[in-house]
Design an enzyme around this catalytic site. Structure first.
Site, PDB file in Angstrom:
ATOM      1  N   ASP A   1     -21.816 -39.395 -18.990  1.00  0.00           N
ATOM      2  CA  ASP A   1     -21.567 -38.660 -20.236  1.00  0.00           C
ATOM      3  C   ASP A   1     -20.350 -37.755 -20.081  1.00  0.00           C
ATOM      4  O   ASP A   1     -19.884 -37.522 -18.956  1.00  0.00           O
ATOM      5  CB  ASP A   1     -22.811 -37.860 -20.655  1.00  0.00           C
TER       6      ASP A   1
ATOM      7  N   ASN B   1     -35.146 -30.362 -21.236  1.00  0.00           N
ATOM      8  CA  ASN B   1     -35.730 -30.787 -22.519  1.00  0.00           C
ATOM      9  C   ASN B   1     -36.009 -32.290 -22.546  1.00  0.00           C
ATOM     10  O   ASN B   1     -36.301 -32.844 -23.601  1.00  0.00           O
ATOM     11  CB  ASN B   1     -34.796 -30.410 -23.676  1.00  0.00           C
TER      12      ASN B   1
ATOM     13  N   HIS C   1     -33.828 -34.683 -21.735  1.00  0.00           N
ATOM     14  CA  HIS C   1     -32.693 -35.560 -22.042  1.00  0.00           C
ATOM     15  C   HIS C   1     -32.276 -36.401 -20.835  1.00  0.00           C
ATOM     16  O   HIS C   1     -32.509 -36.032 -19.688  1.00  0.00           O
ATOM     17  CB  HIS C   1     -31.504 -34.783 -22.638  1.00  0.00           C
TER      18      HIS C   1
ATOM     19  N   GLU D   1     -30.153 -36.170 -26.395  1.00  0.00           N
ATOM     20  CA  GLU D   1     -31.056 -35.048 -26.623  1.00  0.00           C
ATOM     21  C   GLU D   1     -32.335 -35.547 -27.314  1.00  0.00           C
ATOM     22  O   GLU D   1     -32.348 -36.656 -27.878  1.00  0.00           O
ATOM     23  CB  GLU D   1     -30.359 -34.014 -27.504  1.00  0.00           C
TER      24      GLU D   1
HETATM   25  P1  PGA Z   1     -29.216 -30.742 -13.418  1.00  0.00           P
HETATM   26  O1  PGA Z   1     -28.970 -31.452 -14.812  1.00  0.00           O
HETATM   27  O2  PGA Z   1     -29.163 -31.790 -12.369  1.00  0.00           O
HETATM   28  O3  PGA Z   1     -28.067 -29.772 -13.305  1.00  0.00           O
HETATM   29  O4  PGA Z   1     -30.558 -30.065 -13.476  1.00  0.00           O
HETATM   30  C1  PGA Z   1     -29.759 -32.493 -15.218  1.00  0.00           C
HETATM   31  C2  PGA Z   1     -29.519 -32.740 -16.674  1.00  0.00           C
HETATM   32  O5  PGA Z   1     -29.508 -31.788 -17.460  1.00  0.00           O
HETATM   33  O6  PGA Z   1     -29.344 -33.901 -17.056  1.00  0.00           O
END
Ligand code: PGA
Length: 253
Positions: free
Chosen positions: A76, A145, A147, A152
């Site tokens: 992304d 959340n 995602h 999202e």
């Molecule tokens: P993180 O992010 O590895 O920094 O916890 C994961 C995400 O939000 O996809």
């Protein structure tokens, strides 16, 4: 009676902590990709995969032939950043991994954050994935959340690579620390879609820490629903989850 899609049990690899997760994930990535003639991997940003990239760069810099032939794409990217902006995920992936192991520039698949037409840009990436024969391994983190990438809650489970506009308040808040404030975080992004990830030949989900325990439990044991985008992984026959005991708190209970 309507029946839903077939559901599968992901393979869960339990590790003690983030350090073990990093080593195990690095090993998994090499084991999965090295046997392939022209492997195509998708890479996430985040704090969870950082140690994996470090391990791959420092300890497992043996499979030099792999890095030379690996096609490496990003999961992304924010929309609207100019080339060279420190916040670009493409720059982050280059700094922490691709430059270190020497992925050739022509084998790096990046979204153009500053594309004039983001809708055309996501189509270009989706087509490129098809043209290259599809994704062998998509490595994913889990958002607080639920995602995956920037898909999202509410994202369509069958969508191709897409624009996410706006990002959720939770995502903006959790990314603010990197950039010195919520107002510095772009409000929209491009992401491989949940449908794109469903078509990858395999997915690897990395999850660490107690803060993720609740959402990981919902993703792996609750209904498959756009409310929890990561629940889509249960419709895929080849998913591995590497998670530490803290993140698996409810599942191991
Ligand atoms: P993180 O992010 O590895 O920094 O916890 C994961 C995400 O939000 O996809």
């Amino acid at each position: 009676m309507t029946t839903g899609p077939a559901l599968y049990e992901p393979k869960i690899i339990i590790v003690d902590d983030l350090q073990s997760l990093s080593r195990r994930a690095a090993g998994f990535v090499v084991e999965t990709l090295d046997p392939l003639a022209k492997p195509f991997v998708i890479l996430p940003t985040g704090t969870t995969p950082l140690g994996m990239y470090k391990t791959l760069s420092e300890e497992q810099n043996g499979p030099r032939g792999l890095w030379n032939r690996l096609l490496a794409g990003q999961l992304d990217e924010y929309i609207g950043l100019e080339q060279g902006d420190d916040r670009l995920f493409s720059g982050w992936l280059s700094r922490v991994f691709m430059d270190k192991v020497g992925i050739p520039d022509q084998n790096r698949v990046f979204f153009r954050s500053n594309a004039a037409d983001p809708a055309a840009e996501v189509d270009r990436i989706e087509r490129l994935i098809d043209t290259k024969g599809g994704i062998d391994l998509a490595i994913l983190g889990l958002g607080l959340n639920g995602h995956l990438g920037f898909n999202e809650p509410g994202s369509p489970l069958d969508a191709p690579t897409r624009v996410q506009d706006p990002l959720s308040p939770e995502t903006i808040a959790s990314n603010a620390a990197y950039w010195g404030g919520e107002d510095k975080v772009p409000s929209k992004a491009m992401t491989l879609g949940l449908g794109t990830l469903s078509r990858a030949r395999s997915n690897l989900l990395l999850v660490s820490g107690e803060a993720k325990a609740g959402i990981l439990d919902r993703a792996l044991t609750g209904p498959v629903t756009p409310d929890v985008p990561a629940s889509i992984l249960r419709t895929h026959p080849n998913v591995t989850v590497i998670a530490d005991r803290a993140a698996l708190k409810y599942i191991l209970a």
